[in-house]
Design an enzyme around this catalytic site. Sequence first.
Site, PDB file in Angstrom:
ATOM      1  N   GLY A  78       0.838  -1.191   0.000  1.00 32.82           N
ATOM      2  CA  GLY A  78       0.000   0.000   0.000  1.00 32.82           C
ATOM      3  C   GLY A  78       0.871   1.238   0.000  1.00 32.82           C
ATOM      4  N   ARG A 115       3.982   6.045   2.020  1.00 27.22           N
ATOM      5  CA  ARG A 115       4.388   7.443   2.249  1.00 27.22           C
ATOM      6  C   ARG A 115       3.873   8.348   1.136  1.00 27.22           C
ATOM      7  NH1 ARG A 115      10.824   7.750   0.993  1.00 27.22           N
ATOM      8  NH2 ARG A 115      10.921   6.273  -0.722  1.00 27.22           N
ATOM      9  N   ASP A 120       8.653   6.025   8.310  1.00 27.84           N
ATOM     10  CA  ASP A 120       8.253   7.363   8.770  1.00 27.84           C
ATOM     11  C   ASP A 120       7.369   8.102   7.770  1.00 27.84           C
ATOM     12  OD1 ASP A 120      10.032   8.092   6.780  1.00 27.84           O
ATOM     13  OD2 ASP A 120      11.497   9.016   8.128  1.00 27.84           O
ATOM     14  N   GLY A 121       7.164   7.510   6.596  1.00 24.26           N
ATOM     15  CA  GLY A 121       6.286   8.135   5.606  1.00 24.26           C
ATOM     16  C   GLY A 121       6.882   9.336   4.905  1.00 24.26           C
ATOM     17  N   ARG A 176       3.458  13.995  -7.656  1.00 23.00           N
ATOM     18  CA  ARG A 176       3.515  13.115  -8.827  1.00 23.00           C
ATOM     19  C   ARG A 176       2.182  13.142  -9.568  1.00 23.00           C
ATOM     20  NH1 ARG A 176       5.912   7.189  -8.121  1.00 23.00           N
ATOM     21  NH2 ARG A 176       4.058   6.768  -6.861  1.00 23.00           N
ATOM     22  N   ARG A 233      -2.145  -0.576 -10.284  1.00 26.92           N
ATOM     23  CA  ARG A 233      -0.979  -1.412 -10.584  1.00 26.92           C
ATOM     24  C   ARG A 233      -1.399  -2.873 -10.762  1.00 26.92           C
ATOM     25  NH1 ARG A 233       2.973   1.670  -7.139  1.00 26.92           N
ATOM     26  NH2 ARG A 233       1.787   3.429  -6.333  1.00 26.92           N
ATOM     27  N   ASP A 281       4.106  -4.336  -7.990  1.00 21.29           N
ATOM     28  CA  ASP A 281       3.490  -3.089  -7.529  1.00 21.29           C
ATOM     29  C   ASP A 281       4.036  -1.883  -8.287  1.00 21.29           C
ATOM     30  OD1 ASP A 281       5.732  -4.061  -5.800  1.00 21.29           O
ATOM     31  OD2 ASP A 281       5.668  -2.005  -5.062  1.00 21.29           O
ATOM     32  N   ASN A 282       5.036  -2.092  -9.143  1.00 17.71           N
ATOM     33  CA  ASN A 282       5.581  -1.003  -9.962  1.00 17.71           C
ATOM     34  C   ASN A 282       5.268  -1.182 -11.441  1.00 17.71           C
ATOM     35  OD1 ASN A 282       6.721   0.385  -7.799  1.00 17.71           O
ATOM     36  ND2 ASN A 282       8.577  -0.854  -7.849  1.00 17.71           N
ATOM     37  N   ASP A 320       7.857   4.792 -10.517  1.00 19.54           N
ATOM     38  CA  ASP A 320       8.855   4.516  -9.484  1.00 19.54           C
ATOM     39  C   ASP A 320      10.272   4.576 -10.050  1.00 19.54           C
ATOM     40  OD1 ASP A 320      10.532   3.617  -7.441  1.00 19.54           O
ATOM     41  OD2 ASP A 320       8.929   2.484  -6.515  1.00 19.54           O
TER      42      ASP A 320
END
Length: 488
Positions: A91, A94, A126-127, A177, A184, A253-254, A263
């Site tokens: 998921g 960040r 930490d995102g 972005r 995906r 996922d990319n 990515d």
Amino acid sequence: MTKNNETGWNLDNSYTTLPQSFYTEIPPTPVSSPELVKLNHSLAISLGLTPEELKKEAEIAIFAGNGLPEGAHPLAQAYAGHQFGHFNMLGDGRALLIGEQITPSGERFDIQLKGSGPTPYSRRGDGRAALGPMLREYIISEAMYALDIPTTRSLAVVTTGEPTYRETKLPGAILTRVASSHIRVGTFQYAAARGSIEDLKSLADYTIKRHYPEIESHENRYTALLQEVIKRQASLIAKWQLAGFIHGVMNTDNITISGETIDYGPCAFMDNYDQGTVFSSIDTQGRYAYGNQPYMAAWDLARLAESLIPILHEDEEEALKIAQDEISKFSVQYEKQWFLGMKKKLGLFSNEEQDHSLIEQLLKMMEKYKADYTNTFRSLTLDAIENTALFESPEFKEWYKLWQSRLDRQEQSKENAYEMMKNNNPSIIPRNHRVEEALEAAVTNDDYSVMEKLLEALSNPYAYSTDQEEYCAPPAPTNRPYRTFCGT
């Protein structure tokens, strides 16, 4: 859908029509003192936004997650993924989708903040994001766009005024972005893993409506969806290979359903032609090496096909056969696209039986003599055969004669052939050492002029301008081997 007429925000939130298991609504985490360090004027205008308004404090706050435009509906998307072959539920750890901008021409683009703080999918992270990797994504994604390779794009980079801690203390940043969507292969894997056929259908229907509306009335629309994604990915990977681009982290996922590159963590462009080229520090086995990219794309698409099996046909055996049949078409489509692209790189309009051999001979020689990939084609385009090991070799001289006689046999003139080559062989790519120079100046010295100059040169890679020549040189031996890290 709400429009702010001064800035031009015109946001919709169609992703929230999906079942809530696909996302978590969460606001961005504010930062202490945001500062705009890069704004993409031309992209802003194409989105219907006003660049001068975007430079104002209230808009910079939006790029930092300290404020939201009217109509924003921030959410983190859920997805899964095979990461270096191992399946995980993932998921947006960040990043937050703040909405979908509807452009003046009616197109829809995701607006996502990357580095906007922790989410339920952060997995103890930490995102946040560091300035260097965010600027790197900006540079490479915009270079890809100029090379006519489908890609997500970068609208803005802001510094946060707060440090991020990785191996060392680094300045924090947030990238805005822009993507056709962030759906995906891993999004479909997530739906399939949860086991709800209704959720899987909802995602497939939404994807078709958003990206492939022409197949909505297709008798077997889910098979047609798989076919369309395979077609777009075959075209995309061919363009990567033709440009010498190495993604570095082709996890499921990319891999986007839209067919855009996404990515830019450990990616880089190849210098010397070598099928085994790997830049990523974490790809120790060479899984995503340059020569493996077409095979890994097929593997990733097979995971998409697996995810779709419950809705491809009510009979599981028949569904499996459909999936296998469609995946087997990827290599044929990829080879066709790559071969057509290679012919253009060599100025070949017509078809002759020995064209495959002509191309393969050149590539084998390039690998043998460690020739620079981009500059070899650049020299052929300019018909400026330089004093290099490749060009001095007897086998190249023999090949050159064969190529020239092949050009002579075409109906089109040699001038036309060289013009086509010029339009298909970039004079300039984002050389790894040049990108690092720009990042070093920006991050360490707060000097963005090096990056601006590089971006200007990269914005027109087929210009063959004398202004670009300083960026054409390959790296010195001291700058090799180049290693990339997954900082994005």
